[in-house]
Design a protein around this motif. Sequence first.
Motif, PDB file in Angstrom:
ATOM      1  N   ILE A 110       0.777  -1.201   0.049  1.00  0.00           N
ATOM      2  CA  ILE A 110      -0.176  -0.227  -0.001  1.00  0.00           C
ATOM      3  C   ILE A 110       0.968   0.971   0.116  1.00  0.00           C
ATOM      4  O   ILE A 110       1.600   1.382   0.805  1.00  0.00           O
ATOM      5  CB  ILE A 110      -0.901   0.039   1.524  1.00  0.00           C
ATOM      6  N   TRP A 111       0.607   1.982  -0.960  1.00  0.00           N
ATOM      7  CA  TRP A 111       1.275   3.435  -0.885  1.00  0.00           C
ATOM      8  C   TRP A 111       0.483   4.192   0.110  1.00  0.00           C
ATOM      9  O   TRP A 111      -0.588   4.683  -0.072  1.00  0.00           O
ATOM     10  CB  TRP A 111       1.200   4.185  -2.369  1.00  0.00           C
ATOM     11  N   MET A 112       1.165   4.560   1.338  1.00  0.00           N
ATOM     12  CA  MET A 112       0.449   5.068   2.361  1.00  0.00           C
ATOM     13  C   MET A 112       0.604   6.625   2.249  1.00  0.00           C
ATOM     14  O   MET A 112      -0.506   7.276   2.533  1.00  0.00           O
ATOM     15  CB  MET A 112       1.109   4.592   3.554  1.00  0.00           C
ATOM     16  N   ASN A 113       1.803   7.272   2.275  1.00  0.00           N
ATOM     17  CA  ASN A 113       1.803   8.523   2.112  1.00  0.00           C
ATOM     18  C   ASN A 113       2.890   9.122   0.985  1.00  0.00           C
ATOM     19  O   ASN A 113       3.705   8.502   0.716  1.00  0.00           O
ATOM     20  CB  ASN A 113       2.631   9.036   3.478  1.00  0.00           C
ATOM     21  N   GLN A 114       2.550  10.332   0.784  1.00  0.00           N
ATOM     22  CA  GLN A 114       3.452  11.167  -0.284  1.00  0.00           C
ATOM     23  C   GLN A 114       3.860  12.633   0.508  1.00  0.00           C
ATOM     24  O   GLN A 114       2.851  13.383   0.781  1.00  0.00           O
ATOM     25  CB  GLN A 114       2.874  11.461  -1.507  1.00  0.00           C
ATOM     26  N   ILE A 115       5.268  12.738   0.849  1.00  0.00           N
ATOM     27  CA  ILE A 115       5.656  13.738   1.529  1.00  0.00           C
ATOM     28  C   ILE A 115       6.415  14.883   0.418  1.00  0.00           C
ATOM     29  O   ILE A 115       7.287  14.438   0.002  1.00  0.00           O
ATOM     30  CB  ILE A 115       6.451  13.540   2.613  1.00  0.00           C
ATOM     31  N   SER A 116       5.683  15.829   0.201  1.00  0.00           N
ATOM     32  CA  SER A 116       6.071  16.628  -0.690  1.00  0.00           C
ATOM     33  C   SER A 116       5.891  18.174  -0.602  1.00  0.00           C
ATOM     34  O   SER A 116       5.077  18.560   0.270  1.00  0.00           O
ATOM     35  CB  SER A 116       5.884  16.313  -2.272  1.00  0.00           C
ATOM     36  N   LEU A 117       6.454  19.145  -1.619  1.00  0.00           N
ATOM     37  CA  LEU A 117       5.742  20.566  -1.382  1.00  0.00           C
ATOM     38  C   LEU A 117       4.321  20.638  -1.740  1.00  0.00           C
ATOM     39  O   LEU A 117       3.610  21.487  -1.277  1.00  0.00           O
ATOM     40  CB  LEU A 117       6.852  21.256  -2.300  1.00  0.00           C
ATOM     41  N   GLU A 118       3.727  19.362  -2.534  1.00  0.00           N
ATOM     42  CA  GLU A 118       2.502  19.637  -2.880  1.00  0.00           C
ATOM     43  C   GLU A 118       1.529  19.048  -1.735  1.00  0.00           C
ATOM     44  O   GLU A 118       0.175  19.211  -2.117  1.00  0.00           O
ATOM     45  CB  GLU A 118       2.179  18.871  -4.236  1.00  0.00           C
ATOM     46  N   THR A 119       1.949  18.362  -0.887  1.00  0.00           N
ATOM     47  CA  THR A 119       0.974  17.597   0.080  1.00  0.00           C
ATOM     48  C   THR A 119       1.215  18.416   1.306  1.00  0.00           C
ATOM     49  O   THR A 119       0.248  18.085   2.473  1.00  0.00           O
ATOM     50  CB  THR A 119       1.596  16.107   0.300  1.00  0.00           C
ATOM     51  N   MET A 120       2.032  19.218   1.820  1.00  0.00           N
ATOM     52  CA  MET A 120       2.260  19.886   3.089  1.00  0.00           C
ATOM     53  C   MET A 120       3.222  21.061   3.047  1.00  0.00           C
ATOM     54  O   MET A 120       3.814  21.399   2.166  1.00  0.00           O
ATOM     55  CB  MET A 120       2.833  18.758   4.161  1.00  0.00           C
ATOM     56  N   ILE A 121       3.172  21.868   4.045  1.00  0.00           N
ATOM     57  CA  ILE A 121       4.042  22.934   4.075  1.00  0.00           C
ATOM     58  C   ILE A 121       5.302  22.728   4.520  1.00  0.00           C
ATOM     59  O   ILE A 121       5.593  22.197   5.721  1.00  0.00           O
ATOM     60  CB  ILE A 121       3.514  24.124   5.067  1.00  0.00           C
ATOM     61  N   ILE A 122       6.284  22.800   3.525  1.00  0.00           N
ATOM     62  CA  ILE A 122       7.602  22.189   3.720  1.00  0.00           C
ATOM     63  C   ILE A 122       8.553  22.970   2.719  1.00  0.00           C
ATOM     64  O   ILE A 122       8.205  23.400   1.716  1.00  0.00           O
ATOM     65  CB  ILE A 122       8.121  20.628   3.830  1.00  0.00           C
ATOM     66  N   SER A 123       9.773  23.228   3.230  1.00  0.00           N
ATOM     67  CA  SER A 123      10.635  23.775   2.186  1.00  0.00           C
ATOM     68  C   SER A 123      11.359  22.528   1.473  1.00  0.00           C
ATOM     69  O   SER A 123      11.648  21.627   1.898  1.00  0.00           O
ATOM     70  CB  SER A 123      11.929  24.659   2.778  1.00  0.00           C
ATOM     71  N   PRO A 124      11.751  22.852   0.140  1.00  0.00           N
ATOM     72  CA  PRO A 124      12.597  21.827  -0.612  1.00  0.00           C
ATOM     73  C   PRO A 124      13.911  21.523  -0.342  1.00  0.00           C
ATOM     74  O   PRO A 124      14.623  22.282   0.449  1.00  0.00           O
ATOM     75  CB  PRO A 124      12.570  22.387  -1.984  1.00  0.00           C
ATOM     76  N   GLY A 125      14.300  20.294  -0.201  1.00  0.00           N
ATOM     77  CA  GLY A 125      15.785  20.004  -0.030  1.00  0.00           C
ATOM     78  C   GLY A 125      16.689  19.822  -0.997  1.00  0.00           C
ATOM     79  O   GLY A 125      16.183  20.295  -2.403  1.00  0.00           O
ATOM     80  N   GLU A 126      17.888  20.020  -0.844  1.00  0.00           N
ATOM     81  CA  GLU A 126      18.868  20.063  -1.963  1.00  0.00           C
ATOM     82  C   GLU A 126      19.008  18.317  -2.707  1.00  0.00           C
ATOM     83  O   GLU A 126      19.263  18.176  -3.799  1.00  0.00           O
ATOM     84  CB  GLU A 126      20.068  20.435  -1.560  1.00  0.00           C
ATOM     85  N   ALA A 127      18.947  17.537  -1.831  1.00  0.00           N
ATOM     86  CA  ALA A 127      19.084  16.036  -1.978  1.00  0.00           C
ATOM     87  C   ALA A 127      17.676  15.412  -2.324  1.00  0.00           C
ATOM     88  O   ALA A 127      17.482  14.582  -3.095  1.00  0.00           O
ATOM     89  CB  ALA A 127      19.808  15.408  -1.174  1.00  0.00           C
ATOM     90  N   VAL A 128      16.739  15.909  -1.652  1.00  0.00           N
ATOM     91  CA  VAL A 128      15.398  14.974  -1.458  1.00  0.00           C
ATOM     92  C   VAL A 128      14.244  16.039  -1.887  1.00  0.00           C
ATOM     93  O   VAL A 128      13.974  17.227  -1.362  1.00  0.00           O
ATOM     94  CB  VAL A 128      15.072  14.744   0.202  1.00  0.00           C
ATOM     95  N   THR A 129      13.589  15.381  -2.817  1.00  0.00           N
ATOM     96  CA  THR A 129      12.379  16.395  -3.355  1.00  0.00           C
ATOM     97  C   THR A 129      10.964  15.715  -3.174  1.00  0.00           C
ATOM     98  O   THR A 129      10.265  16.442  -3.000  1.00  0.00           O
ATOM     99  CB  THR A 129      12.454  16.535  -5.023  1.00  0.00           C
ATOM    100  N   GLU A 130      11.036  14.531  -2.763  1.00  0.00           N
ATOM    101  CA  GLU A 130       9.820  13.673  -2.423  1.00  0.00           C
ATOM    102  C   GLU A 130      10.302  12.556  -1.583  1.00  0.00           C
ATOM    103  O   GLU A 130      11.349  11.842  -1.560  1.00  0.00           O
ATOM    104  CB  GLU A 130       9.034  13.246  -3.697  1.00  0.00           C
ATOM    105  N   ILE A 131       9.365  12.237  -0.517  1.00  0.00           N
ATOM    106  CA  ILE A 131       9.363  10.972   0.279  1.00  0.00           C
ATOM    107  C   ILE A 131       8.047  10.149   0.102  1.00  0.00           C
ATOM    108  O   ILE A 131       6.936  10.695   0.467  1.00  0.00           O
ATOM    109  CB  ILE A 131       9.767  11.459   1.837  1.00  0.00           C
ATOM    110  N   ALA A 132       8.297   8.981  -0.275  1.00  0.00           N
ATOM    111  CA  ALA A 132       6.924   8.023  -0.289  1.00  0.00           C
ATOM    112  C   ALA A 132       7.238   7.011   0.819  1.00  0.00           C
ATOM    113  O   ALA A 132       8.122   6.530   0.983  1.00  0.00           O
ATOM    114  CB  ALA A 132       6.920   7.365  -1.768  1.00  0.00           C
ATOM    115  N   VAL A 133       6.015   6.622   1.474  1.00  0.00           N
ATOM    116  CA  VAL A 133       5.918   5.707   2.510  1.00  0.00           C
ATOM    117  C   VAL A 133       5.171   4.828   2.291  1.00  0.00           C
ATOM    118  O   VAL A 133       3.837   4.874   1.852  1.00  0.00           O
ATOM    119  CB  VAL A 133       5.519   6.329   3.897  1.00  0.00           C
TER     120      VAL A 133
END
Length: 249
Positions: free
Chosen positions: A41-64
Motif C-alpha cells: 500500500i502506498w500510504m503517504n506522499q511527503i512533498s511540497l504539494e502535500t504539506m507546508i515544507i521547504s525543498p531539500g537539495e538532495a530530497v524532493t519527495e518521500i514516499a511511504v
Amino acid sequence: MINLPNSTKVCKQMPKEMFYKYLNFSESLKKLFIGEIEGIIWMNQISLETMIISPGEAVTEIAVYEISLNRQEINPNLLKILNREIDQHAIFIVRYEEWGKILCCGKETENDFKVDTCFQTSWMLHEDLILEIQGFDLDQVYENFLMQITGEKIPIENEAKAKVSHEKEEKLKKMAAAIRKIEAQMNSETLFVRQLKLMNDLKIAKEEIQVYRISKQVPVESFQPETMDLTLNTIETIHLILPNVVMKL
C-alpha cells in the motif's frame, strides 16, 4: 507511533503483479516476492504539494509504503530492487500480523550512504513503531527519518549538493586569491592615497568572503494544498510509482 500529516495520505493498494511483471526480477526473486509479500500500500506522499515544507537539495519527495508479509521475514534484495526503481526516496513499513519494522534502502553513492545500504529497526509491535516529521526542509525530514530508524545521525549527500559545495569552494578560493593580490599591492604601493584605496578594497573583500562563508540557501516559500485525490489505473500507477520502469517500456 506512525504520525504523518493527514494531507500526505494516499492509501492506495498497489497490484502485486505490477511489481514482478515490470521489474527486473529473476525467477527466484519472483518466487520470493510472491511467497513473502501479501500486499503493498502506498500510504503517504511527503512533498511540497502535500504539506507546508521547504525543498531539500538532495530530497524532493518521500514516499511511504506499507508492505504486508505472509511470514515474519523479508528478503532485503526485494526491497533493494523496489527502492532502485522507485524515483522518490522511499520508507518501507513492513508488517506481519501485529508486528512491524521500518526499513530504508540507500539511494546515494556519497560517503556512507550507499545504494546497497539497508537501514532498519528491530521487529516490534506495530503500534510502537515511530515515524514522524521533524525538520524545516525535506533533507532534514529524511535525515530525521533515518535517525528514527537507526538511532544515529546519518547525513545524506548527492551529486547536486556535491556540485554546490565544489562551486562554493572554488568561489572561496578566487575570493581569497583576490585578497592576497590586494595585500601584495598594498605592500608595494608608495602613494598614500592609493594605499587608502587599497585598504578600503581589502576591508570590503574580507567582509564579502566572511558573508559568503556563512551564507545559507534561502528556503523557497511553500503552501498548504488540498489532500491528493488520485484516480489511478494500472499504467498511471506504474508511471507514478515506478517512473524508471515506464521509461524502459
